[in-house]
Design a protein around this motif. Structure first.
Motif, PDB file in Angstrom:
ATOM      1  N   LEU A 181       0.836  -1.188   0.000  1.00  0.00           N
ATOM      2  CA  LEU A 181       0.000   0.000   0.000  1.00  0.00           C
ATOM      3  C   LEU A 181       0.877   1.247   0.000  1.00  0.00           C
ATOM      4  O   LEU A 181       1.435   1.629   1.040  1.00  0.00           O
ATOM      5  N   PRO A 182       1.050   1.880  -1.158  1.00  0.00           N
ATOM      6  CA  PRO A 182       2.004   2.993  -1.270  1.00  0.00           C
ATOM      7  C   PRO A 182       1.587   4.205  -0.445  1.00  0.00           C
ATOM      8  O   PRO A 182       0.405   4.486  -0.251  1.00  0.00           O
ATOM      9  N   GLY A 183       2.601   4.941   0.012  1.00  0.00           N
ATOM     10  CA  GLY A 183       2.349   6.208   0.696  1.00  0.00           C
ATOM     11  C   GLY A 183       1.599   6.066   2.001  1.00  0.00           C
ATOM     12  O   GLY A 183       0.797   6.917   2.362  1.00  0.00           O
ATOM     13  N   ALA A 184       1.836   4.976   2.726  1.00  0.00           N
ATOM     14  CA  ALA A 184       1.047   4.718   3.932  1.00  0.00           C
ATOM     15  C   ALA A 184       1.367   5.682   5.062  1.00  0.00           C
ATOM     16  O   ALA A 184       0.528   5.923   5.923  1.00  0.00           O
ATOM     17  N   ASN A 210       5.770   2.583   2.498  1.00  0.00           N
ATOM     18  CA  ASN A 210       4.604   1.793   2.111  1.00  0.00           C
ATOM     19  C   ASN A 210       4.250   0.839   3.244  1.00  0.00           C
ATOM     20  O   ASN A 210       5.106   0.485   4.055  1.00  0.00           O
ATOM     21  N   ARG A 211       3.029   0.406   3.281  1.00  0.00           N
ATOM     22  CA  ARG A 211       2.567  -0.539   4.298  1.00  0.00           C
ATOM     23  C   ARG A 211       2.229  -1.853   3.623  1.00  0.00           C
ATOM     24  O   ARG A 211       1.767  -1.875   2.485  1.00  0.00           O
ATOM     25  N   ILE A 212       2.441  -2.944   4.351  1.00  0.00           N
ATOM     26  CA  ILE A 212       2.115  -4.268   3.832  1.00  0.00           C
ATOM     27  C   ILE A 212       1.017  -4.878   4.692  1.00  0.00           C
ATOM     28  O   ILE A 212       1.220  -5.138   5.884  1.00  0.00           O
ATOM     29  N   ASP A 213      -0.137  -5.086   4.101  1.00  0.00           N
ATOM     30  CA  ASP A 213      -1.183  -5.903   4.713  1.00  0.00           C
ATOM     31  C   ASP A 213      -1.203  -7.235   3.974  1.00  0.00           C
ATOM     32  O   ASP A 213      -0.927  -7.284   2.769  1.00  0.00           O
ATOM     33  N   ALA A 214      -1.538  -8.306   4.665  1.00  0.00           N
ATOM     34  CA  ALA A 214      -1.649  -9.616   4.027  1.00  0.00           C
ATOM     35  C   ALA A 214      -3.100 -10.075   4.095  1.00  0.00           C
ATOM     36  O   ALA A 214      -3.773  -9.890   5.119  1.00  0.00           O
ATOM     37  N   THR A 215      -3.593 -10.649   3.003  1.00  0.00           N
ATOM     38  CA  THR A 215      -4.965 -11.160   2.974  1.00  0.00           C
ATOM     39  C   THR A 215      -4.957 -12.616   2.537  1.00  0.00           C
ATOM     40  O   THR A 215      -4.124 -13.041   1.716  1.00  0.00           O
ATOM     41  N   ARG A 216      -5.880 -13.389   3.067  1.00  0.00           N
ATOM     42  CA  ARG A 216      -6.104 -14.724   2.549  1.00  0.00           C
ATOM     43  C   ARG A 216      -6.693 -14.609   1.148  1.00  0.00           C
ATOM     44  O   ARG A 216      -7.367 -13.632   0.816  1.00  0.00           O
ATOM     45  N   THR A 217      -6.437 -15.574   0.303  1.00  0.00           N
ATOM     46  CA  THR A 217      -6.952 -15.514  -1.076  1.00  0.00           C
ATOM     47  C   THR A 217      -8.467 -15.596  -1.114  1.00  0.00           C
ATOM     48  O   THR A 217      -9.081 -15.308  -2.147  1.00  0.00           O
ATOM     49  N   SER A 218      -9.091 -15.954  -0.013  1.00  0.00           N
ATOM     50  CA  SER A 218     -10.562 -15.967   0.045  1.00  0.00           C
ATOM     51  C   SER A 218     -11.141 -14.554   0.083  1.00  0.00           C
ATOM     52  O   SER A 218     -12.315 -14.351  -0.211  1.00  0.00           O
TER      53      SER A 218
END
Length: 534
Positions: free
Chosen positions: A291-294, A507-515
């Motif tokens: 997520l750019p510019g967090a 930038n920030r990194i969030d992780a999501t399940r593919t669901s």
């Protein structure tokens, strides 16, 4: 109307914060190329989404909460008169339309009819007036509405009346990050104390159910939500609750968030550690959302009389010493995740807000000059205290690198580590200011005078009559276009007075399940129009 439109005629867009900080200058599906997420979800899936969040909210009232977590959670519950799309065009939300008088002293808002609060009552002008007059005098108003008042004209019309034009008025009302202008029922506002409202009743697609301290906030779908029938874009447009329940679970330990997203215990992991990105990229059940510019990594210095950094030479020494690359790499591991930038504003804002001033003072990394300046400031072996938190691991890692750099030039340095709510309390409490440097992050701000480091308290007790004059000069311009030249003056003040030492933007990194389908981010996490097909 976008900033470009502002430049062509009006003004507009939205802060924060904050602290806190908020968040980003980019919208979209969170992919690494930053492209806009415009995909519409066709069918509701029901079920729930569980978010492992890296910090706890000090308060859930979005009008007074300066931490981005308050906006990220309660932005699903509360809405504002205006909002922004992914390009920061100002758009109507609870207002159907608005116009400004030729003299710039009156802005008239025409409210949407039939909008329901979560208690079943229709939103009307009296609710908006009560909400906005409380908001303008709080942290979200940032002191710019002292000579302004919201007034009811009829049940569906509200006017903002100003004694002088405020170039940033619509900007502040529309911004969607920390301390945003949430509309609540009049009776809720009247029952509030300075720290928070007692009930969390909004108009958004999700309604508040429960806040279990130290565990979670539970929101549920609001079946009678009255949305806007326009394509979803940033914080604007269609908002459909496609799951029945949202749980924001407070998981402060980063390894627990990583393990939980991999096991499927959590559907979304907020702020995964940068050194875990590759591990998660190799998991076929997980998608990393870059997520750019967090936010901005910055150091607020304690400028109280009697402290080392009361002397501007000590503040110059700090800015002269730091190796921005070294600190940002220590915090974010890879240059993919940060940008070096001397401007108060973020890189994605350069089209509107850019100045060459201060470039020669940024990332100097001159140890000998720093030693000289610390000596001139009177440093005599006292312990320099760095306040930080491990709730945001990158803040702590940056503090460790800074400690090493300060020790290399002969300073005695101690890290003081607090949980995030405690750190936020200490940084604004004059009885709790026993620190010298506060390593912290701040989120996206829509215009320069919204920055926390321009406030007297939150940034370490800044005291500058010149700043007061510059902020007044900036805000009293008829439009933001007219205010642009003042940015150079503000930037010059920043690099002369040095209320804080900017390190860089990240930038920030969030992780999501593919669901999880259609995950969005626009200055804050967006979980409407999102399904969870697990």
């Amino acid at each position: 109307m976008s900033f470009r439109h502002i430049f062509n005629g009006l003004l507009i867009m939205a802060l924060s914060i904050l602290l806190i900080a908020c968040s980003s200058g980019s919208s979209g599906n969170g992919t690494s190329d930053g492209e806009k997420g415009e995909k519409e979800t066709e069918a509701a899936s029901g079920g729930e989404i569980r978010v492992a969040y890296s910090a706890q909210p000090p308060v859930l009232d979005p009008q007074v909460g300066t931490a981005i977590i308050t906006a990220e959670v309660m932005g699903h519950v509360f809405e504002s008169l205006l909002t922004t799309d992914s390009d920061y065009n100002i758009k109507p939300m609870l207002a159907e339309s608005w116009e400004q008088s030729d003299d710039g002293l009156t802005i008239t808002f025409h409210l949407r009819e039939g909008v329901l609060f979560h208690n079943g009552e229709e939103m009307k002008a009296e609710d908006v007036v009560a909400s906005m007059n409380r908001w303008k005098d709080g942290p979200g108003g940032r002191g710019q509405f002292e000579k302004a008042e919201f007034e009811e004209i009829d049940e569906y019309t509200v006017e903002l009346k100003m004694e002088v034009p405020i170039s940033t008025a619509l900007v502040g009302i529309a911004q969607g990050t920390s301390s945003f202008s949430a509309i609540m029922p009049k009776e809720v506002i009247e029952g509030a104390d300075p720290t928070s409202v007692e009930e969390f009743i909004g108009t958004g697609p999700f309604e508040f159910v429960e806040w279990k301290q130290d565990q979670y906030v539970h929101l549920k779908k609001f079946d009678d939500y009255q949305g806007i029938d326009e394509p979803a874009d940033g914080l604007y447009g269609k908002k459909e609750a496609l799951v029945d329940d949202l749980f924001f679970q407070f998981v402060l330990d980063s390894s627990t968030r990583v393990a939980g997203i991999q096991s499927g215990e959590y559907d979304i992991a907020h702020e995964v550690p940068y050194d875990s990105v590759e591990q998660l990229e190799n998991d076929e059940n997980i998608e990393n959302q870059i997520l750019p510019g967090a936010g901005t990594l910055i150091m607020f210095t304690n400028k109280k009389e009697g402290r080392l950094f009361h002397d501007v030479k000590a503040r110059e020494a700090l800015a002269t010493l730091i190796n921005a690359d070294e600190i940002m790499t220590g915090a974010f591991t890879d240059e993919r995740f940060y940008t070096l930038n001397h401007n108060m504003m973020m890189p994605h804002q350069e089209e509107q807000w850019y100045s060459e001033i201060g470039k020669d003072k940024y990332n100097v990394n001159d140890h000998e000059k720093a030693k000289e300046l610390f000596a001139e400031a009177g440093y005599n072996g006292e312990t320099v205290k760095i306040m930080t938190s491990r709730d945001y691991e990158f803040m702590y890692n940056a503090s460790v690198v800074l400690q090493q750099e300060l020790e290399e030039v002969g300073l005695d340095v101690e890290l003081e580590v607090f949980d995030w709510p405690t750190l936020l309390d200490k940084m604004v409490d004059e009885n709790e200011y026993d620190y010298d440097i506060n390593m912290v992050w701040i989120g996206y701000k829509p215009e320069p005078t919204s920055h926390h480091f321009l406030a007297t308290g939150i940034s370490g007790w800044t005291d500058s009559p010149e700043l007061t004059e510059l902020v007044e000069k900036f805000r009293s311009q008829p439009t933001l276009e007219d205010a642009i030249p003042v940015y150079d003056e503000l930037q010059d003040w920043f690099w002369t007075y040095m209320p804080a030492a900017k390190i860089g933007d990240y930038n920030r990194i969030d992780a999501t399940r593919t669901s999880i389908d259609n995950y969005q981010y626009s200055d804050r996490m967006i979980l409407w129009n999102v399904t969870n097909d697990k």
